[in-house]
Design a protein around this motif. Structure first.
Motif, mmCIF file in Angstrom:
data_model
loop_
_atom_site.group_PDB
_atom_site.id
_atom_site.type_symbol
_atom_site.label_atom_id
_atom_site.label_comp_id
_atom_site.label_asym_id
_atom_site.label_seq_id
_atom_site.Cartn_x
_atom_site.Cartn_y
_atom_site.Cartn_z
ATOM 1 N N TRP A 1 0.820 -1.207 0.000
ATOM 2 C CA TRP A 1 0.000 0.000 0.000
ATOM 3 C C TRP A 1 0.860 1.265 0.000
ATOM 4 C CZ3 TRP A 1 -5.091 0.709 -0.701
ATOM 5 C CH2 TRP A 1 -5.921 -0.417 -0.632
ATOM 6 N N ASN A 2 2.050 1.179 0.545
ATOM 7 C CA ASN A 2 2.936 2.347 0.573
ATOM 8 C C ASN A 2 3.281 2.841 -0.825
ATOM 9 O OD1 ASN A 2 3.142 2.379 3.391
ATOM 10 N ND2 ASN A 2 4.730 0.813 3.358
ATOM 11 N N ASN A 3 3.202 1.950 -1.820
ATOM 12 C CA ASN A 3 3.584 2.308 -3.184
ATOM 13 C C ASN A 3 2.396 2.432 -4.122
ATOM 14 O OD1 ASN A 3 6.361 2.170 -2.481
ATOM 15 N ND2 ASN A 3 6.343 -0.048 -2.759
ATOM 16 N N ILE A 4 1.200 2.562 -3.600
ATOM 17 C CA ILE A 4 0.009 2.568 -4.454
ATOM 18 C C ILE A 4 0.009 3.730 -5.442
ATOM 19 C CG2 ILE A 4 -1.362 3.874 -2.765
ATOM 20 C CD1 ILE A 4 -3.809 2.309 -3.694
ATOM 21 N N LYS A 5 0.659 4.837 -5.095
ATOM 22 C CA LYS A 5 0.666 5.997 -5.992
ATOM 23 C C LYS A 5 1.423 5.723 -7.294
ATOM 24 C CE LYS A 5 2.109 8.989 -2.839
ATOM 25 N NZ LYS A 5 2.512 10.269 -2.234
ATOM 26 N N LYS A 6 2.251 4.684 -7.317
ATOM 27 C CA LYS A 6 2.979 4.332 -8.534
ATOM 28 C C LYS A 6 2.044 3.842 -9.640
ATOM 29 C CE LYS A 6 6.434 1.583 -7.941
ATOM 30 N NZ LYS A 6 7.288 0.487 -7.397
ATOM 31 N N TYR A 7 0.829 3.458 -9.287
ATOM 32 C CA TYR A 7 -0.042 2.789 -10.250
ATOM 33 C C TYR A 7 -1.277 3.611 -10.624
ATOM 34 C CZ TYR A 7 2.944 -0.863 -8.423
ATOM 35 O OH TYR A 7 4.044 -1.581 -8.026
ATOM 36 N N VAL A 8 -1.269 4.893 -10.336
ATOM 37 C CA VAL A 8 -2.451 5.727 -10.622
ATOM 38 C C VAL A 8 -2.675 5.918 -12.115
ATOM 39 C CG1 VAL A 8 -2.370 6.941 -8.409
ATOM 40 C CG2 VAL A 8 -1.070 7.827 -10.359
ATOM 41 N N ASN A 9 -1.667 5.687 -12.941
ATOM 42 C CA ASN A 9 -1.818 5.878 -14.384
ATOM 43 C C ASN A 9 -2.113 4.578 -15.129
ATOM 44 O OD1 ASN A 9 -1.288 8.694 -14.268
ATOM 45 N ND2 ASN A 9 0.911 8.279 -14.153
ATOM 46 N N ILE A 10 -2.228 3.473 -14.404
ATOM 47 C CA ILE A 10 -2.547 2.186 -15.027
ATOM 48 C C ILE A 10 -4.019 2.185 -15.463
ATOM 49 C CG2 ILE A 10 -2.688 -0.300 -14.666
ATOM 50 C CD1 ILE A 10 0.151 0.753 -14.766
ATOM 51 N N GLN A 11 -4.282 1.639 -16.654
ATOM 52 C CA GLN A 11 -5.654 1.573 -17.167
ATOM 53 C C GLN A 11 -5.962 0.170 -17.682
ATOM 54 O OE1 GLN A 11 -6.580 4.644 -19.995
ATOM 55 N NE2 GLN A 11 -5.686 6.284 -18.761
ATOM 56 N N ASN A 12 -7.260 -0.166 -17.668
ATOM 57 C CA ASN A 12 -7.766 -1.427 -18.223
ATOM 58 C C ASN A 12 -7.090 -2.660 -17.626
ATOM 59 O OD1 ASN A 12 -9.427 0.060 -20.042
ATOM 60 N ND2 ASN A 12 -7.636 0.354 -21.380
ATOM 61 N N ALA A 13 -6.789 -2.584 -16.352
ATOM 62 C CA ALA A 13 -6.199 -3.720 -15.641
ATOM 63 C C ALA A 13 -7.166 -4.183 -14.553
ATOM 64 C CB ALA A 13 -4.851 -3.326 -15.043
ATOM 65 N N PHE A 14 -6.733 -5.183 -13.800
ATOM 66 C CA PHE A 14 -7.551 -5.703 -12.690
ATOM 67 C C PHE A 14 -6.745 -5.543 -11.404
ATOM 68 C CE2 PHE A 14 -9.638 -8.525 -9.819
ATOM 69 C CZ PHE A 14 -10.954 -8.638 -10.261
ATOM 70 N N PHE A 15 -7.356 -4.876 -10.405
ATOM 71 C CA PHE A 15 -6.678 -4.635 -9.132
ATOM 72 C C PHE A 15 -7.364 -5.435 -8.013
ATOM 73 C CE2 PHE A 15 -4.822 -1.193 -11.407
ATOM 74 C CZ PHE A 15 -3.686 -0.807 -10.702
#
Length: 509
Positions: free
Chosen positions: A102-116
């Motif tokens: 969770w500490n690194n969640i900001k790294k993935y704000v630009n990811i699209q069309n994926a499954f989290f």
């Protein structure tokens, strides 16, 4: 019908899940496997009755705790699906699989069309993690895995927003929240239209109903503490460890807990429990507790390891061991089936944390049927108050506890007092508090309690026209509740001596 891979209740949950839901299951219920199978199914895969691979699966991002990421538990869960996390082995599929904290969640704000998959619900409040989550949720499919759902409606706000039920936090507050008028900080008094909130919560929650094979045995063990030192701290409001005054409610509670938790008889109780179980997990709160636990003479054949903000050591693999775990660092995201015993050296303020910590040994694959939890606590006021909050499944409130501690005890006959008698009682209490505050620099009650008392007096005096006929009416005839700095100076010399003596005895005897 369930399979060997999924149990019946897990398969039922998969069939109810959807993008944007919260998979709510108790600790050790198999949420990780269930959540992964939902992703597998949504991308065309199946294991019922035989393995059927996915077709062009989406990239998978798993956001979990740092401890669970480092212990590689998710990698084990991925193996049956022929998936490997980067930078691991080569995938059976061409998609990307990422496991991060969770500490690194900001790294993935630009990811699209994926499954989290968001493992362990951290989307509460309005901080940086919540903002990143909302950005991710707009352009991706996602689910949340949680063993402990929200305690109040505000905890659900980010998920409600992500599902499109509300435009933003402001809209939710405008439609449902009423704040208290008489507090110096934003405190929610009540919620409006809770019927709708219940419907929305039930819409996003997917419960995993299952019956455990294990039998938990929780035992409260009351240990002694230094009563005289404990009372001295309350009376003097003095930090005996820093040799300075205690300024805040949190500081007072910390010192009181340290007085209680550092009693050597608590450490001796740990050794007595170890005589019954050679392998034990011990949860603790503070570094001074870690120092005590590290210096206990467990024996030469007992290996001691720890997981906290200082060290990340694995669970020992010897015949006898002690594993020291700090609540915040290790209450969730890992499991241990090598022992059936947990000792809670001190209580945590949060019911959620205590519940998560208990679940570290209560797993589906544990070889033990009976699990033992020993809660070390004292009969001190602070420990009893924490226990009471946890029993009600609430979080202990330090400010609320100290407010009650120093709030003057109202007489049981207050409700039977005449208006005049009640006014005189309030006048006397306010003068005594004014003497303590302005003359002796003491605060026998909180600002909130004082303000409430002043408000009551002002309201009652408006209803009582003969204010000057009361005992201290000559002091309070123009009192509006804003300040009491000059009340003592207005008293007659006789009343000054009388009330000053009362205040002195109450504060220093």
């Amino acid at each position: 019908m369930g399979t060997q891979f999924l149990r019946d209740y897990q398969l039922d949950a998969v069939n109810e899940m959807f993008s944007g839901c919260i998979l709510a299951g108790g600790v050790g219920s198999g949420k990780s496997r269930t959540g992964l199978y939902y992703y597998f199914k949504e991308n065309g895969g199946s294991m019922i009755p035989n393995f059927k691979p996915m077709k062009k699966p989406q990239d998978l991002y798993i956001i979990t705790t740092a401890m669970k990421r480092d212990s590689l538990e998710w990698e084990e869960e991925l193996l049956p699906y022929h998936l490997y996390a980067e930078p691991g082995g080569e995938n059976y599929y061409k998609n990307k699989v990422v496991i991060d904290s969770w500490n690194n969640i900001k790294k993935y704000v630009n990811i699209q069309n994926a499954f989290f998959i968001f493992d362990e619900d951290r989307v509460q409040g309005s901080g940086a993690w919540v903002k990143a989550f909302l950005k991710i949720a707009k352009v991706n499919k996602w689910i949340i895995l949680s063993a402990t759902s929200g305690d109040c409606w505000m905890d659900y706000v980010p998920v409600f927003i992500a599902n499109g039920f509300y435009k933003n936090r402001t809209e939710f507050i405008r439609e449902h929240v009423i704040y208290s008028r008489y507090t110096k900080y934003p405190k929610i008094d009540r919620y409006l239209n809770t019927g709708r909130l219940i419907r929305l919560r039930n819409k996003i929650l997917v419960d995993m109903d299952f019956i455990r094979d294990t039998v938990p045995h929780h035992e409260d063990i009351y240990v002694p503490y230094d009563i005289s030192t404990y009372k001295d701290v309350i009376r003097n409001r003095w930090d005996i460890y820093k040799d300075e005054p205690i300024q805040q409610a949190a500081g007072l509670c910390y010192v009181l807990r340290r007085v209680v938790n550092t009693d050597e008889r608590r450490a001796m109780t740990v050794l007595e429990i170890l005589e019954k179980s050679p392998r034990v997990i011990i949860f603790y709160n503070f570094d001074y507790e870690l120092d005590i636990l590290m210096n206990i003479a467990y024996g030469e054949d007992v290996e001691v390891a720890q997981w906290n903000g200082h060290k990340h050591q694995p669970v020992p693999d010897t015949k006898s061991w002690v594993y020291l775990v700090q609540y915040t660092a290790g209450c969730e995201g890992w499991n241990c089936i090598k022992t059936d015993t947990i000792i809670f050296y001190s209580q945590n303020y949060s019911y959620k944390v205590m519940e998560q910590a208990s679940g570290r040994i209560d797993r589906l694959n544990t070889p033990y049927k009976d699990l033992y939890y020993y809660h070390l606590k004292s009969r001190s006021g602070i420990d009893l108050a924490i226990s009471k909050a946890l029993t009600k499944k609430k979080k202990f409130n330090e400010r609320g506890y100290t407010d009650k501690m120093f709030k003057p005890r109202s007489s049981t006959t207050n409700s039977k007092l005449s208006i005049k008698d009640r006014i005189e009682l309030l006048q006397r209490k306010i003068i005594l508090n004014s003497i303590a505050y302005y003359k002796y620099n003491k605060s026998p009650m909180s600002d909130k309690a004082y303000d409430e008392m002043c408000k009551e007096l002002v309201d009652m005096q408006k209803k009582y026209p003969n204010i000057k006929d009361t005992m201290y009416g000559y002091v309070f005839y123009d009192f509006d509740g804003t300040t009491g700095f000059d009340l003592f100076d207005r008293l007659t010399s006789k009343d000054k001596e009388y009330l000053n003596n009362i205040a002195g005895h109450a504060l220093f005897d």
